[in-house]
Design an enzyme around this catalytic site. Structure first.
Site, PDB file in Angstrom:
ATOM      1  N   ASP A 191       0.898  -1.158   0.000  1.00  0.00           N
ATOM      2  CA  ASP A 191       0.000   0.000   0.000  1.00  0.00           C
ATOM      3  C   ASP A 191       0.929   1.198   0.000  1.00  0.00           C
ATOM      4  O   ASP A 191       1.632   1.441   0.986  1.00  0.00           O
ATOM      5  CB  ASP A 191      -0.868  -0.007   1.261  1.00  0.00           C
ATOM      6  CG  ASP A 191      -1.850   1.155   1.259  1.00  0.00           C
ATOM      7  OD1 ASP A 191      -1.449   2.277   0.882  1.00  0.00           O
ATOM      8  OD2 ASP A 191      -3.013   0.956   1.634  1.00  0.00           O
ATOM      9  N   HIS A 192       0.951   1.934  -1.098  1.00  0.00           N
ATOM     10  CA  HIS A 192       1.999   2.952  -1.222  1.00  0.00           C
ATOM     11  C   HIS A 192       1.887   4.068  -0.169  1.00  0.00           C
ATOM     12  O   HIS A 192       2.831   4.808   0.042  1.00  0.00           O
ATOM     13  CB  HIS A 192       2.058   3.515  -2.651  1.00  0.00           C
ATOM     14  CG  HIS A 192       0.990   4.511  -2.955  1.00  0.00           C
ATOM     15  ND1 HIS A 192      -0.273   4.163  -3.351  1.00  0.00           N
ATOM     16  CD2 HIS A 192       1.000   5.872  -2.925  1.00  0.00           C
ATOM     17  CE1 HIS A 192      -0.993   5.248  -3.544  1.00  0.00           C
ATOM     18  NE2 HIS A 192      -0.247   6.306  -3.296  1.00  0.00           N
ATOM     19  N   HIS A 254      -5.787   2.879   1.843  1.00  0.00           N
ATOM     20  CA  HIS A 254      -5.055   4.079   2.270  1.00  0.00           C
ATOM     21  C   HIS A 254      -5.629   4.726   3.542  1.00  0.00           C
ATOM     22  O   HIS A 254      -4.901   5.043   4.473  1.00  0.00           O
ATOM     23  CB  HIS A 254      -5.051   5.121   1.153  1.00  0.00           C
ATOM     24  CG  HIS A 254      -4.527   4.595  -0.150  1.00  0.00           C
ATOM     25  ND1 HIS A 254      -3.563   3.631  -0.235  1.00  0.00           N
ATOM     26  CD2 HIS A 254      -4.819   4.912  -1.431  1.00  0.00           C
ATOM     27  CE1 HIS A 254      -3.290   3.367  -1.498  1.00  0.00           C
ATOM     28  NE2 HIS A 254      -4.044   4.134  -2.248  1.00  0.00           N
TER      29      HIS A 254
HETATM   30  C1  BG6 Z   1      -4.300   5.110  -5.655  1.00  0.00           C
HETATM   31  C2  BG6 Z   1      -5.714   5.256  -6.135  1.00  0.00           C
HETATM   32  O1  BG6 Z   1      -4.154   3.937  -4.913  1.00  0.00           O
HETATM   33  O2  BG6 Z   1      -3.976   6.220  -4.837  1.00  0.00           O
HETATM   34  C3  BG6 Z   1      -5.865   6.535  -6.927  1.00  0.00           C
HETATM   35  O3  BG6 Z   1      -6.043   4.139  -6.970  1.00  0.00           O
HETATM   36  C4  BG6 Z   1      -5.418   7.700  -6.095  1.00  0.00           C
HETATM   37  O4  BG6 Z   1      -7.197   6.723  -7.371  1.00  0.00           O
HETATM   38  C5  BG6 Z   1      -4.037   7.459  -5.507  1.00  0.00           C
HETATM   39  O5  BG6 Z   1      -5.380   8.840  -6.941  1.00  0.00           O
HETATM   40  C6  BG6 Z   1      -3.669   8.538  -4.518  1.00  0.00           C
HETATM   41  O6  BG6 Z   1      -2.323   8.396  -4.146  1.00  0.00           O
HETATM   42  P1  BG6 Z   1      -1.475   9.666  -3.689  1.00  0.00           P
HETATM   43  O7  BG6 Z   1      -0.164   9.099  -3.291  1.00  0.00           O
HETATM   44  O8  BG6 Z   1      -1.411  10.586  -4.858  1.00  0.00           O
HETATM   45  O9  BG6 Z   1      -2.249  10.246  -2.557  1.00  0.00           O
END
Ligand code: BG6
Length: 528
Positions: A191-192, A254
């Site tokens: 989960d990034h 997230h």
């Molecule tokens: C992704 C979602 O996991 O996270 C996207 O699929 C979203 O829809 C993105 O835009 C948001 O990531 P960050 O790092 O830009 O907040």
């Protein structure tokens, strides 16, 4: 200023990393830039090489050329070409269909040759940067051709991208299918959000400061708000988004990472399972929503046309690959309660959406009022309450607001901020958010990856909502204008509890020294 960088983390071991789906955006946007950053910081082992595996028509030579040309265009921050060139020299390409057993024979041969050339000690990392429908299939094929087998001290690890399942049943099924081939220890569900410094810092902030933890409970905290707002629309991902929606796309992954980091009990150590046990406990303690509560504690929305940064943007239903009568939500707000001694009765309000007024992710801890208003015989009647804001992005830092006397002979109180800004204090680092996660996986540290039970616990919270929404499709979409803060019902969710969303980016002291009250969302004349 004392930066104590003592790093006790173990280092990344030698390995061959295979990127399944290597021709997709993720490789150019995140993975190669992250590996270059790691190499630049000398955090990547010398005994390391990459094999790209995909159905597209490339040779090793043309794949390398493509990456050298394309990566700088896709990467969010500049990459030193010296590191990009040398990374690309270590990349090989195997063309093949993920369903074709012959392709895996070729892959196995390439991995073996690469391993020998770079002395990677037989360790293999597979990164599944593919559409979810391929996860199980690829793992099954890796099993069949013996590529998943760990022997003689060699490790095999598989990183699985999100979305991990589409609902509770599919997440359980996927876990089961992966575990027919791999042990839980080999699976790294990524989960990034957990790669973001500011997210990792939530734990450090809470558990390395003695003045914070005593206040971090129902006795002092009135409520918590978690916001992940985006200004972008669905971009080129309409097809995927139509099957996902904001709830599935952002909440069980997230937003729940932010929630568990905020609400978890202190672990007894930073061992992967100790930390993850505490996070899992939070998810299990979330009060399950009844169908009636889904209707009262959840808000969904979809953007209409509007203005973002002075540009006119189209309604969701006119985005590419989106149905003109789509009922997919692009905004969701919800209220959750956590049934444990620390948090009983403290609402956690979560919201996320696309095409909102600002790009901002933050956690707000809103403290209770003082028990007694000492200044009631002065002009100060309504003491503002303390608020701690953990800024995740794009601002990165922490701010604490507290009451202070406005200078002058009459007693007036203002709410002022004490700010810590990451960039000012530590300087900016090029970071895609994937560096830490890739390195941790190579080092065998799964702390920042999702365990099977955590994923399933997250979906268990979401499933009743999916069920009710499925039975009662949304009516009245689109219900917020692009560039606004979402539908008015999102504001009402807090208003009916006598609270309001933190007014992001608009904090200004009014002429009486108070932060101006939150603006109401507008019932927008949404143009479709
Ligand atoms: C992704 C979602 O996991 O996270 C996207 O699929 C979203 O829809 C993105 O835009 C948001 O990531 P960050 O790092 O830009 O907040």
């Amino acid at each position: 200023m004392n930066h104590d960088h003592t790093d006790t983390n173990s280092s990344a071991s030698p390995c061959v990393m295979t990127i399944c789906g290597a021709t997709g955006d993720l490789t150019k946007r995140k993975l190669i830039p992250a590996l270059c950053n790691l190499a630049q910081e000398k955090l990547l082992p010398e005994q390391f090489a990459i094999v790209g595996f995909s159905v597209d028509d490339f040779t090793t030579e043309s794949f390398r050329q493509n990456l050298v040309q394309e990566t700088p265009k896709f990467a969010a921050s500049p990459i030193d070409t010296k590191f990009l060139d040398s990374m690309c020299e270590r990349i090989y390409y195997v063309k093949g269909d993920f369903q074709d057993p012959d392709a895996y024979q070729r892959l196995e041969q390439q991995i073996a040759e690469t391993d020998k050339k770079y002395n990677a000690l037989g360790n293999r990392l597979f990164y599944l940067a593919v559409a979810p429908r391929f996860f199980s299939m690829i793992v099954k094929m890796l099993g069949l051709c013996g590529l998943s087998k760990e022997e003689n001290g060699r490790w095999v690890r598989v990183i699985v991208e999100k979305p991990f399942g589409h609902d509770l049943a599919s997440a359980k099924q996927l876990n089961q299918e992966l575990k027919q081939v791999l042990t839980e220890r080999q699976i790294y569900r990524i989960d990034h959000y957990l790669g973001k410094e500011t997210v990792q810092n939530v734990m450090v902030f809470r558990f390395s400061n003695n003045i914070i933890e005593p206040l971090w409970n129902r006795n002092y905290v009135d409520h918590v708000q978690i916001t992940a707002a985006e200004t972008v629309g669905v971009e080129h991902r309409g097809g995927f988004y139509e099957t996902a929606g904001a709830l599935r796309d952002m909440v069980p992954n997230h937003l729940f990472q932010l929630l568990t980091m905020t609400a978890m009990e202190p672990p007894i150590s930073f061992d992967a399972d100790e930390v993850r046990n505490k996070q899992a406990e939070v998810l299990h303690a979330i009060q399950p929503l009844t169908p009636e509560e889904v209707l009262t504690c959840m808000v969904r929305g979809q953007y209409g046309s509007g203005n973002i940064d002075g540009q006119r943007v189209v309604t969701y239903r006119s985005e590419p690959a989106v149905a003109p009568d789509s009922n997919t939500e692009t905004y969701v707000a919800l209220k959750l309660l956590i049934d444990n001694w620390r948090w009983a009765g403290v609402p956690f309000y979560l919201r996320t959406g696309k095409r909102l007024a600002r790009r901002v992710t933050e956690i707000v801890i809103q403290f209770r009022r003082t028990p007694f208003v000492l200044f009631r015989n002065t002009s100060v009647r309504n003491l503002q309450t303390n608020r701690l804001v953990i800024h995740i992005q794009p601002e990165e830092g922490i701010s604490l607001s507290f009451g202070a006397k406005v200078p002058g002979s009459v007693m007036k109180l203002g709410l002022v901020n004490m700010d810590f800004d990451y960039c000012t204090y530590f300087g900016m680092e090029h970071n895609t958010g994937y560096e830490r996660l890739l390195r941790d996986c190579m080092a065998g540290d799964a702390t920042l990856f999702q365990r099977a039970d955590m994923v399933e616990a997250g979906w268990s919270v979401i499933q009743p909502i999916l069920d009710v929404w499925h039975a009662l499709p949304a009516r009245g979409f689109p219900n917020y204008a692009a560039g606004s803060w979402g539908p008015i019902e999102g504001d009402e969710l807090l208003e009916k509890d006598g609270r309001a969303w933190h007014r992001i980016g608009e904090e200004e002291l009014d002429n009486r020294g108070r932060i101006a009250p939150p603006a109401k969302a507008q019932k927008t004349g949404v143009a479709t």
